[in-house]
Write a protein that holds these residues in place. Sequence first.
Motif, PDB file in Angstrom:
ATOM      1  N   ALA A 126       0.540  -0.928   0.049  1.00 39.74           N
ATOM      2  CA  ALA A 126       0.025   0.566  -0.151  1.00 39.74           C
ATOM      3  C   ALA A 126       0.457   1.238   0.320  1.00 39.74           C
ATOM      4  N   VAL A 127       1.793   0.898   1.208  1.00 44.99           N
ATOM      5  CA  VAL A 127       2.947   2.541   0.362  1.00 44.99           C
ATOM      6  C   VAL A 127       3.097   2.398  -0.506  1.00 44.99           C
ATOM      7  N   TYR A 128       3.663   1.621  -1.471  1.00 45.48           N
ATOM      8  CA  TYR A 128       4.380   1.670  -2.441  1.00 45.48           C
ATOM      9  C   TYR A 128       3.296   2.340  -3.471  1.00 45.48           C
ATOM     10  N   GLU A 129       1.569   1.304  -3.896  1.00 43.98           N
ATOM     11  CA  GLU A 129       1.344   2.354  -4.474  1.00 43.98           C
ATOM     12  C   GLU A 129       0.729   3.519  -4.040  1.00 43.98           C
ATOM     13  N   LEU A 130       0.890   4.508  -3.177  1.00 39.84           N
ATOM     14  CA  LEU A 130       0.946   6.051  -2.872  1.00 39.84           C
ATOM     15  C   LEU A 130       1.225   6.604  -3.757  1.00 39.84           C
ATOM     16  N   THR A 131       2.595   6.017  -4.477  1.00 39.40           N
ATOM     17  CA  THR A 131       3.119   6.660  -5.705  1.00 39.40           C
ATOM     18  C   THR A 131       2.752   6.738  -7.128  1.00 39.40           C
ATOM     19  N   ASN A 132       2.114   6.523  -6.951  1.00 41.49           N
ATOM     20  CA  ASN A 132       0.919   5.981  -8.261  1.00 41.49           C
ATOM     21  C   ASN A 132      -0.730   7.463  -7.972  1.00 41.49           C
ATOM     22  N   PHE A 133      -0.557   8.367  -7.502  1.00 43.08           N
ATOM     23  CA  PHE A 133      -1.054   9.069  -7.180  1.00 43.08           C
ATOM     24  C   PHE A 133      -0.326  10.569  -5.972  1.00 43.08           C
ATOM     25  N   PRO A 134       0.111  11.164  -7.024  1.00 46.20           N
ATOM     26  CA  PRO A 134       1.411  11.673  -7.260  1.00 46.20           C
ATOM     27  C   PRO A 134       0.640  13.009  -7.255  1.00 46.20           C
ATOM     28  N   GLU A 135      -0.886  13.213  -7.706  1.00 44.37           N
ATOM     29  CA  GLU A 135      -2.180  14.407  -7.159  1.00 44.37           C
ATOM     30  C   GLU A 135      -2.273  14.827  -5.693  1.00 44.37           C
ATOM     31  N   TYR A 136      -2.345  13.647  -4.517  1.00 42.64           N
ATOM     32  CA  TYR A 136      -1.727  13.871  -3.176  1.00 42.64           C
ATOM     33  C   TYR A 136      -0.848  13.995  -2.722  1.00 42.64           C
ATOM     34  N   ARG A 137      -0.199  13.915  -3.161  1.00 45.68           N
ATOM     35  CA  ARG A 137       1.727  14.331  -2.308  1.00 45.68           C
ATOM     36  C   ARG A 137       1.264  15.055  -0.925  1.00 45.68           C
ATOM     37  N   ASP A 138       0.794  16.169  -1.177  1.00 47.63           N
ATOM     38  CA  ASP A 138       0.801  16.891   0.354  1.00 47.63           C
ATOM     39  C   ASP A 138      -0.152  16.675   1.074  1.00 47.63           C
ATOM     40  N   LEU A 139      -0.691  15.450   0.606  1.00 49.48           N
ATOM     41  CA  LEU A 139      -1.570  14.380   2.016  1.00 49.48           C
ATOM     42  C   LEU A 139      -0.933  13.190   2.013  1.00 49.48           C
ATOM     43  N   SER A 140       0.051  13.093   1.592  1.00 48.64           N
ATOM     44  CA  SER A 140       1.026  11.506   1.272  1.00 48.64           C
ATOM     45  C   SER A 140       2.264  11.368   1.803  1.00 48.64           C
ATOM     46  N   ILE A 141       2.885  13.168   2.310  1.00 54.38           N
ATOM     47  CA  ILE A 141       4.199  13.491   2.267  1.00 54.38           C
ATOM     48  C   ILE A 141       4.390  13.273   4.037  1.00 54.38           C
ATOM     49  N   PRO A 142       3.784  14.192   4.797  1.00 54.55           N
ATOM     50  CA  PRO A 142       3.516  14.707   5.928  1.00 54.55           C
ATOM     51  C   PRO A 142       3.120  12.750   6.815  1.00 54.55           C
ATOM     52  N   ILE A 143       2.348  12.407   5.693  1.00 57.21           N
ATOM     53  CA  ILE A 143       1.663  11.345   6.960  1.00 57.21           C
ATOM     54  C   ILE A 143       2.726   9.787   6.455  1.00 57.21           C
ATOM     55  N   LEU A 144       3.425  10.459   5.347  1.00 57.45           N
ATOM     56  CA  LEU A 144       4.873   9.145   5.252  1.00 57.45           C
ATOM     57  C   LEU A 144       5.642   9.648   6.620  1.00 57.45           C
ATOM     58  N   GLU A 145       6.106  10.896   6.639  1.00 60.37           N
ATOM     59  CA  GLU A 145       6.972  11.224   7.551  1.00 60.37           C
ATOM     60  C   GLU A 145       6.775  10.732   8.915  1.00 60.37           C
ATOM     61  N   TYR A 146       5.166  10.511   9.103  1.00 58.56           N
ATOM     62  CA  TYR A 146       4.492  10.618  10.663  1.00 58.56           C
ATOM     63  C   TYR A 146       5.236   9.456  10.339  1.00 58.56           C
ATOM     64  N   TYR A 147       5.221   8.122   9.720  1.00 61.30           N
ATOM     65  CA  TYR A 147       5.511   6.393   9.782  1.00 61.30           C
ATOM     66  C   TYR A 147       7.032   6.814   9.888  1.00 61.30           C
ATOM     67  N   LEU A 148       7.464   7.265   9.345  1.00 63.13           N
ATOM     68  CA  LEU A 148       9.221   7.529   9.160  1.00 63.13           C
ATOM     69  C   LEU A 148       9.969   7.579  10.545  1.00 63.13           C
ATOM     70  N   HIS A 149       8.462   8.771  10.791  1.00 65.21           N
ATOM     71  CA  HIS A 149       9.056   8.933  12.711  1.00 65.21           C
ATOM     72  C   HIS A 149       9.089   8.233  13.422  1.00 65.21           C
ATOM     73  N   GLN A 150       7.941   6.945  13.233  1.00 62.15           N
ATOM     74  CA  GLN A 150       7.260   6.402  14.265  1.00 62.15           C
ATOM     75  C   GLN A 150       8.154   5.215  13.985  1.00 62.15           C
ATOM     76  N   THR A 151       9.018   4.552  12.656  1.00 59.59           N
ATOM     77  CA  THR A 151       9.610   3.440  12.783  1.00 59.59           C
ATOM     78  C   THR A 151      11.144   3.767  12.354  1.00 59.59           C
ATOM     79  N   SER A 152      11.775   4.799  13.119  1.00 55.18           N
ATOM     80  CA  SER A 152      13.059   5.147  13.054  1.00 55.18           C
ATOM     81  C   SER A 152      14.198   4.585  14.146  1.00 55.18           C
ATOM     82  N   GLY A 153      13.554   3.798  14.620  1.00 55.09           N
ATOM     83  CA  GLY A 153      14.266   2.884  15.526  1.00 55.09           C
ATOM     84  C   GLY A 153      14.656   1.323  14.872  1.00 55.09           C
TER      85      GLY A 153
END
Length: 114
Positions: A67-94
């Motif tokens: 599903a994460v890989y699938e998000l790259t197929n929706f570039p028109e929603y990048r403004d929504l995707s990037i902050p949430i991806l960053e949130y999950y990256l922060h959550q998985t930083s360990g």
Amino acid sequence: MELNILISWLAPLGAAIAFLVGLFQWIDTRKRDIEQKRFEQFHRAFEQVSGRTMTGQVLVDTVQAMAVYELTNFPEYRDLSIPILEYYLHQTSGEDDSSLFRRALLHAQARLTQ
């Protein structure tokens, strides 16, 4: 005579204008339907990114990563995707960057920020 010619052209002209207006309305409605379906697909992908369905069913890691890989197929929603991806990256930083989910997050972030 000129009035008769004018009147004889008004009916076909009116029909053509009505046809064009109807055509433009149909195209506009179709475009909005397609945009709505695309957003629903995007929303479903994000639902899977969370690791759970709307009913609370837990998803396996591979579905979540896909599903994460699938998000790259929706570039028109990048403004929504990037902050949430960053949130999950922060959550998985360990986690190790080679873990399946984190690798998918990093890939999607790189693709969407290009």
